[in-house]
Design a protein around this motif. Sequence first.
Motif, PDB file in Angstrom:
ATOM      1  N   ALA A  74     -10.023  25.892  15.872  1.00  0.00           N
ATOM      2  CA  ALA A  74     -10.436  26.160  14.496  1.00  0.00           C
ATOM      3  C   ALA A  74     -10.035  25.007  13.599  1.00  0.00           C
ATOM      4  N   VAL A  87     -11.723  29.436   7.275  1.00  0.00           N
ATOM      5  CA  VAL A  87     -11.485  29.464   8.718  1.00  0.00           C
ATOM      6  C   VAL A  87     -10.044  29.842   9.005  1.00  0.00           C
ATOM      7  N   THR A 104     -19.488  26.138  10.109  1.00  0.00           N
ATOM      8  CA  THR A 104     -18.468  25.999   9.073  1.00  0.00           C
ATOM      9  C   THR A 104     -18.975  25.138   7.929  1.00  0.00           C
ATOM     10  N   PRO A 160     -17.608  30.708   8.180  1.00  0.00           N
ATOM     11  CA  PRO A 160     -16.372  30.414   8.903  1.00  0.00           C
ATOM     12  C   PRO A 160     -16.532  30.707  10.386  1.00  0.00           C
TER      13      PRO A 160
END
Length: 471
Positions: free
Chosen positions: A257, A264, A291, A296
């Motif tokens: 991530a 996020v 993203t 997200p």
Amino acid sequence: MQTNATTGTRGGLIISLALSIALGTATAAATETSAVETVSEVTAPAGEEPASPLPDQPDHLPQAESVDLGDPVSPEEPEPPRPAVAQPEPPREVIPAEAEVAETPPLILLGKEVRPSTATRLSWSPAQSFEGLASPTSVLVVHGAKPGPALCLTAALHGDEINGVEIVRRVLYAIAPEELSGSVIGVPIVNMQGFQRGSRYLPDRRDLNRYFPGYENGSAAARIAFSFFNEVIQHCSALIDLHTGSFDRTNLPQLRADLSNQAVLDLTQGFGATTILHSAGAVGTLRRSATEHGIPAVTIEAGGPIRLQEEAISHSVKSIKTLMNHLGMVDRRRTWGAREPVYYESRWVRADSGGILQSVVKLGERVDQDELLGTVINPITNVSTSILSPFPGRVLGMAYDQVVMPGYAAYHIGINAPIEELPIHDSDQPTSTPPEHTGEETSLDSPVADDTDAEQQPVLESPVDEPEYDE
């Protein structure tokens, strides 16, 4: 007397024949008059258009059939393809006003209307231009009784990564629509062509997960990515992209991530005791593109390719269900142990010589600096070369024991780093302009990117050696 009788008979026949002709002529005249009158009735006056004889067309989309996703589909009764023309909506059951969930609108996806409290199967195919070349892909949808987020799960962007296929199946088939708030959209096999061949790539050896958000006039990979991103991903409010290691490597179940993105970062807090690795993602990956478009997204890396690994699958299913509880989609908590650490940096440790790799560490094991990770043994000379960890950390990924070449990436080590080093920012708006808006195709269609095997493209490796052997 005989002559008179004969003459009388003939006279009668002549009279009968004359009467028949007269009656027939009258009937024909009446019929003709009726036809003329009928034509006069339907002919519109001059200057006016005749009324359309066609029935009114429905002004709504066809309603998706509600099914029990857990029931196997008989191969003798395949799901019919999506109709090109909207069909009239079937009669609906009358529900009392107090019982109807009016505040939950239907989900519109892939040309279908999915009503609340519905689980169904839809179908996505890249485009009509791929007809006969690209197989339709099933899209599993559960639209809950109450409003909430639209969570998307995607798997098998790389056709040889089958752990994610099973993860999507277990998550989607266990959801009760009447108990769900929001929607869950699961695509078990995005790269159907690669999956059918047991290959990571598309038939032209392009890596589909390097071409998002796609380009409608680009290469086959760019067009497939464009279609999937716009027809499915754009309908999501959060995304989980499921992957495994590649090229005979396996990964500890973990999240990838971009922790510098606040949305996020918030999403990662709901996965329970799952290791997190900060990574913005390579350009063209589905996660990064989503993203950048305000959705997200995270990647779950779990296990290795080609095979099903129960431990990795079970952990991932539990983490996704934990997230759904965190998002308020379901009301069922799950027990976890202590939280796993977050790693903000990682490195690949490579073999310096060729031979047979034999590891001494296990996946997920914590290691110290200069600790022995494994050895490479030359089967001809019996010379053994040690592979040591150049820094303390944790084994997030590793290669299976196998024959390796010099420079082969064998161990992926996560390194702790303070979060203060990361520039946290909000990302409500896209941070880059998609290729389809610029009129220029992404540089991923360059000759360098046609071969997407990372081992053959050292130029694509980032200075910090960001993981390139899975996502």
